[in-house]
Enzyme design. Structure first.
Site, PDB file in Angstrom:
ATOM      1  N   GLU A   1       0.024  -0.927   5.908  1.00 50.23           N
ATOM      2  CA  GLU A   1       1.118  -0.364   6.716  1.00 50.23           C
ATOM      3  C   GLU A   1       0.946   1.133   6.894  1.00 50.23           C
ATOM      4  O   GLU A   1       1.168   1.678   7.977  1.00 50.23           O
ATOM      5  CB  GLU A   1       2.472  -0.662   6.066  1.00 50.23           C
ATOM      6  CG  GLU A   1       3.655  -0.479   7.019  1.00 50.23           C
ATOM      7  CD  GLU A   1       4.168   0.940   7.145  1.00 50.23           C
ATOM      8  OE1 GLU A   1       4.901   1.234   8.088  1.00 50.23           O
ATOM      9  OE2 GLU A   1       3.815   1.806   6.297  1.00 50.23           O
TER      10      GLU A   1
ATOM     11  N   ASP B   1       0.846  -1.202   0.000  1.00 48.59           N
ATOM     12  CA  ASP B   1       0.000   0.000   0.000  1.00 48.59           C
ATOM     13  C   ASP B   1       0.876   1.245   0.000  1.00 48.59           C
ATOM     14  O   ASP B   1       2.059   1.194   0.345  1.00 48.59           O
ATOM     15  CB  ASP B   1      -0.962   0.016   1.202  1.00 48.59           C
ATOM     16  CG  ASP B   1      -0.257   0.116   2.554  1.00 48.59           C
ATOM     17  OD1 ASP B   1       0.809  -0.524   2.722  1.00 48.59           O
ATOM     18  OD2 ASP B   1      -0.758   0.835   3.444  1.00 48.59           O
TER      19      ASP B   1
END
Ligand code: BES
Ligand code: ZN
Length: 457
Positions: free
Chosen positions: A153, A88
């Site tokens: 994250e 991400d």
């Protein structure tokens, strides 16, 4: 040993094409509108793990964005290395400040520009290619590999802890290898031995039930923007220290040895100042920049919103004011304790006549490595083989909250080898990865996978 660099050089154009495809997927985890892209990105990772020699890589549901899990556990007596990274990315805005669009990768002066180029897709890709390099050039892979590539994250790894707990047996490992940090310069590879923790909050101050005329009511009704400004100003003193009671109690003092290590690093504060384009550096009195970044906690406003902020003027007394405030923590501060003390301090600073709400967002504990473990020697040799220089041991001011959880869950050391360069614009417009570092780093990681087999066995 097979010549990895010749193989990498031959395959490099393909590696670049693949990385660009990876970067074209706008996997922005914080934005619900991009949930489909985040999922597509997970699928992309799983497919490319397969292609690199990890059959059966899975996209696993979490209740949030999925986690990609790949396993190559062929060697029963060999040690097991868990590779962690994230697919991400942060949002790209403000898009107008990008020289080329954030999700249309572009190469300029040996750098590949795109959101996620270095944080962390580029670095995840280096691991996939390092494995492919070993296999493609006929070397063995003398370790069992487990790859956990998550999609949350950048929003605090919301579901990873539970995932690790639920799959603790399946994910058991002897070391955790993470590339999501940086190096000092293109010539000086680095092993990161400490990370700051984080506590992230949002303060909302409520006053009158609607915005008011600032002439009719100003002076008689408490202004939430004024109140918030007083709270924020009161949270830090003239020395740049947080005024949260007990905040520094658990902070480990910097040892003479650590100070000596810092002195040896090629660090120039004027270069740092010029690099960030600020009129001057600042921070807690009595400490150098590296000490402030790596060994001292902070309390920073990350954003504020209240009242009229458009063109021109509007005489208004806002009904509410909001600020995002985060604290970066160092060993042995405890996020749970810090948030309690912070909330109490905010309430103490709030003037009468407003209502204050404090939201807790994500948090994570600080982390410091035990560098006596043999993985550090293996990593040192591998980085020297790839870059021609032994690595420096550094810390990082940023946070990867899950590192602590990995060590606790598996009782295995975390090894942080990162490839981001100073000025690479992580989380900012014009993020880039240095393609020469990318190339050398793949070689170093391919070498490392071999060395870990011997070192951990
Ligand atoms: N890759 C970074 C961590 C990092 C930051 C490494 C700066 C090296 C230099 C990671 O993706 C990140 O940004 N983490 C967040 C964690 C937060 C959202 C809990 C951070 O540090 O802000
Ligand atoms: Zn990252």
């Amino acid at each position: 040993m097979p010549d990895f660099s010749a193989w990498i050089d031959r395959e490099l154009p393909r590696f670049h094409d693949e990385l660009e495809a990876f970067l074209r997927i706008p996997s922005i985890s914080t934005d619900p509108e991009h949930a489909g892209d985040v999922r597509a990105c997970a699928e992309w990772v799983a497919e490319h793990l397969e292609a690199a020699g990890i059959p059966g890589a899975e996209v696993i549901e979490t209740g949030g964005h999925p986690i990609v899990l790949g396993e190559r556990t062929h060697a029963e007596d060999a040690p097991t290395v868990l590779v962690y990274g994230h697919y991400d990315v942060q949002p790209s805005e403000p898009d107008e400040l990008w020289s080329s669009p954030p999700f249309e990768p572009a190469v300029r002066d040996g750098r590949l520009y795109a959101r996620g180029a270095v944080d962390d897709k580029g670095q995840v890709h280096m691991h996939i290619k390092a494995l492919e390099t070993r296999l493609g050039s006929g070397a063995d892979v003398p370790v069992n590999l487990k790859l956990v590539i998550e999609g949350e994250e950048e929003v605090g790894s919301r579901h990873l802890n539970a995932f690790l707990g639920d799959h603790a047996e399946r994910l058991a490992c002897d070391a955790v290898l993470i590339s999501d940090t940086g190096m000092f310069s293109p010539e000086l590879p680095c092993i990161t031995t400490g990370l700051r923790g984080i506590v992230y909050t949002e303060i909302n101050v409520f006053g009158p039930s609607s915005d008011l005329h600032s002439g009719t009511y100003g002076g008689a009704v408490v202004n939430p923007a004024n109140a918030l400004a007083a709270i924020l100003a009161g949270l830090r003193d003239q020395q740049g220290r947080a005024t949260v009671p007990g905040y520094y109690d658990a902070v480990r003092p910097i040892t003479a040895r650590e100070r000596a290590d810092l002195e040896r690093l090629p660090m120039d504060e004027e270069t740092l100042r010029a690099g960030v384009g600020a009129p001057a550096l600042g921070g807690e009195a009595g400490f150098s920049a590296l000490e402030r970044l790596w060994y001292r906690p902070t309390l920073d406003v990350n954003g504020m919103l209240s009242g009229f902020t458009g063109e021109g003027s509007k005489t208004v007394l806002p009904s509410r004011a909001m600020a995002k405030v985060s604290m970066r923590l160092v060993p042995d501060q405890d996020p749970a304790q810090v948030i309690e003390a912070f909330e109490a301090r905010v309430r103490e600073l709030a003037p009468e006549g407003v209502r204050v709400e404090i939201k807790r967002s994500h948090g994570g504990a600080p982390w410091v490595a035990d560098t006596d473990h043999p993985v550090f020697e293996a990593a040192g040799a591998a980085l020297e083989s790839g870059f021609g220089t032994p690595p420096a041991f550094v810390r990082e001011g940023g946070s990867i909250p899950i590192v602590q959880a990995f060590e606790e869950t598996f009782g295995a050391p975390a090894l942080l080898i990162g490839f981001a360069l100073p000025g690479c614009n992580m989380h900012a417009p014009n993020e880039w990865i240095d393609l020469e570092v990318y190339r050398k780093g793949i070689g170093a990681l391919a070498d490392l996978y071999g060395r870990l087999g011997n070192r951990l066995g």
